[in-house]
Design an enzyme around this catalytic site. Structure first.
Site, mmCIF file in Angstrom:
data_model
loop_
_atom_site.group_PDB
_atom_site.id
_atom_site.type_symbol
_atom_site.label_atom_id
_atom_site.label_comp_id
_atom_site.label_asym_id
_atom_site.label_seq_id
_atom_site.Cartn_x
_atom_site.Cartn_y
_atom_site.Cartn_z
ATOM 1 N N TYR A 109 0.860 -1.185 0.000
ATOM 2 C CA TYR A 109 0.000 0.000 0.000
ATOM 3 C C TYR A 109 0.897 1.236 0.000
ATOM 4 O O TYR A 109 1.897 1.278 0.724
ATOM 5 C CB TYR A 109 -0.883 0.026 1.259
ATOM 6 C CG TYR A 109 -1.685 1.297 1.380
ATOM 7 C CD1 TYR A 109 -2.953 1.406 0.827
ATOM 8 C CD2 TYR A 109 -1.149 2.421 2.028
ATOM 9 C CE1 TYR A 109 -3.672 2.582 0.916
ATOM 10 C CE2 TYR A 109 -1.869 3.611 2.105
ATOM 11 C CZ TYR A 109 -3.128 3.674 1.549
ATOM 12 O OH TYR A 109 -3.834 4.849 1.624
ATOM 13 N N GLU A 197 -3.286 7.703 -4.114
ATOM 14 C CA GLU A 197 -3.259 6.399 -3.451
ATOM 15 C C GLU A 197 -3.013 5.288 -4.461
ATOM 16 O O GLU A 197 -3.667 5.248 -5.504
ATOM 17 C CB GLU A 197 -4.588 6.154 -2.723
ATOM 18 C CG GLU A 197 -4.575 4.898 -1.877
ATOM 19 C CD GLU A 197 -5.895 4.692 -1.143
ATOM 20 O OE1 GLU A 197 -5.899 4.792 0.093
ATOM 21 O OE2 GLU A 197 -6.912 4.457 -1.814
#
Ligand code: ADP
Ligand code: MG
Length: 390
Positions: A109, A197
């Site tokens: 992530y 993101e």
């Protein structure tokens, strides 16, 4: 403002951030011809909507038969896609991204965002990618690495190494991540982003680090200096009433209740919604008309609020400073008369030119309920929505 994954990936390409080879398609035949031009043995068809969780919702399909790409695109396009982030009705898919499927060794992530506490752009990374990052943060906070960037000196090498080590990268990939982070930081700053993101950032079997997903969100107040980004806005992804309202310079957000609200200033709007809830009602919307609202703007506000079929009463609450109660009153009269409003309208006016405003309303001979204080207005609006007399 949000953009689609494929648009964010196109932006990443300009900054030499690795993304899979791929292109957007609007129909099945486009999807097939794009897949035919992409090297590889497997292809991914990804629904493009402004919501995550598409994998879980069946919006990410993989095939090793190139001729199947068209059918998969056809299944997705035009149909609603329900994911954990869309709500039960889902979102209609209008475009799909056709991509080369990657051989994933591990999913990480990675995000950049503006951290309000430190007032800095902050990198957040985790070894536990591909899944719900909020859950990772709640259950295993030690798996999350954070690094705030000093705006005066920018992202430093030592910080990149710290992030890379923190998510367990080794040797060559530490170097690769450093380069990628610096380019992403530049992309973030250049575009006045609020969020960037990548979930997942994949380490492939061949060792490369590739952004498999991409989400970006930009500061609306800075869009005026980014016409290229403004062009990426997809009105299909927005509530048509919110788009309509923003065209009239009104901030409107639809909510679930039945008491319509027309207010000036976001703070007063919040207080108004609180007061409605206090008296047992539910606001149908947030609507801020701003300062110096013309009669036309007020009339438009009524029209937009009343387009919601759930609205059973409308509470107008104006504390006029820059606004003028006489203009507001003219707007109310225009709206009630021209739009033939039968829904109870509760009016609370205070501040600049309040006496003129009240006189205009009284002389109009129209039907409305007067209130003197916020409290009184909220109580009357809730009662009217329930069909009771306040
Ligand atoms: P969402 O976050 O909306 O579910 P993602 O783009 O993250 O959508 O895709 C979900 C999952 O699908 C990823 O975690 C990844 O495992 C897989 N995936 C997505 N794109 C590719 C790709 N190009 N190649 C291989 N797998 C992919
Ligand atoms: Mg994702």
């Amino acid at each position: 403002m949000n953009i689609h994954e494929y648009q964010a990936k196109e932006l990443f390409r300009k900054y030499d951030v690795l993304v899979p080879e791929g292109h957007v398609a609007h129909n099945a035949s486009q999807a097939l011809s794009i897949a035919e031009q992409i090297d590889g043995e497997r292809w991914v068809v990804k629904a493009q909507i402004h919501a995550g969780g598409r994998g879980k919702g069946g919006g990410v399909k993989v095939t090793d038969q190139v001729e199947e790409v068209g059918q998969l695109a056809d299944q997705l396009i035009g149909a609603p896609l329900v994911t954990p982030q869309t709500g039960p009705n889902g979102r209609t898919v209008h475009r799909v991204l056709i991509e080369q499927a990657q051989d994933i060794a591990h999913e990480y992530y990675l995000s950049l965002l503006i951290d309000r506490a430190s007032q800095r752009i902050t990198v957040i990374a985790s070894d536990a990618g591909g899944m719900d990052i909020e859950q990772v943060a709640a259950n295993t906070p030690d798996k999350i690495v954070r690094e705030a960037i000093d705006p005066a000196i920018g992202l430093q090498d030592f910080q990149c190494r710290k992030i890379a080590n923190g998510i367990g990268l080794r040797s060559k990939q530490i170097h690769a991540l450093t380069g990628m982070l610096k380019r992403l930081y530049r992309c973030f700053r250049d575009s006045d982003a609020q969020l960037l993101e990548i979930n997942p950032l994949a380490r492939l079997d061949n060792g490369k680090l590739v952004a498999l997903d991409a989400k970006m969100n930009f500061d609306d107040n800075a869009l005026f200096r980014h016409p290229d980004i403004t062009d990426l806005r997809d009105f299909d992804e927005e509530d048509p009433k919110e788009v309509d309202a923003s065209g009239h310079d009104l901030s409107y957000i639809a909510l679930d209740g039945d008491v319509g609200c027309i207010v000036n200033g976001a703070g007063l709007a919040m207080a108004t919604m609180d007061a409605i809830s206090y008296y047992g009602g539910m606001p149908a919307n947030f609507l801020d008309v701003g300062g110096g609202a013309s009669p036309e703007k007020i009339a438009n506000a009524f029209r937009i609020v009343l387009e919601d079929p759930h609205v059973k009463s409308v509470m107008l609450n104006i504390f006029a400073g820059i606004n003028r109660c006489d203009w507001i009153a003219e707007g109310i009269v225009q709206a009630i008369r021209d739009q033939h409003i039968a829904t109870p309208v509760i009016v609370r006016l205070a501040g600049t030119n309040v006496e003129q405003g009240k006189a205009i309303l009284a002389d109009s001979g129209l039907n409305y309920i007067e209130a003197n204080k916020l409290d009184d207005a909220a109580r009357k609006a809730v009662a009217a929505a329930k069909g009771e007399n306040a």
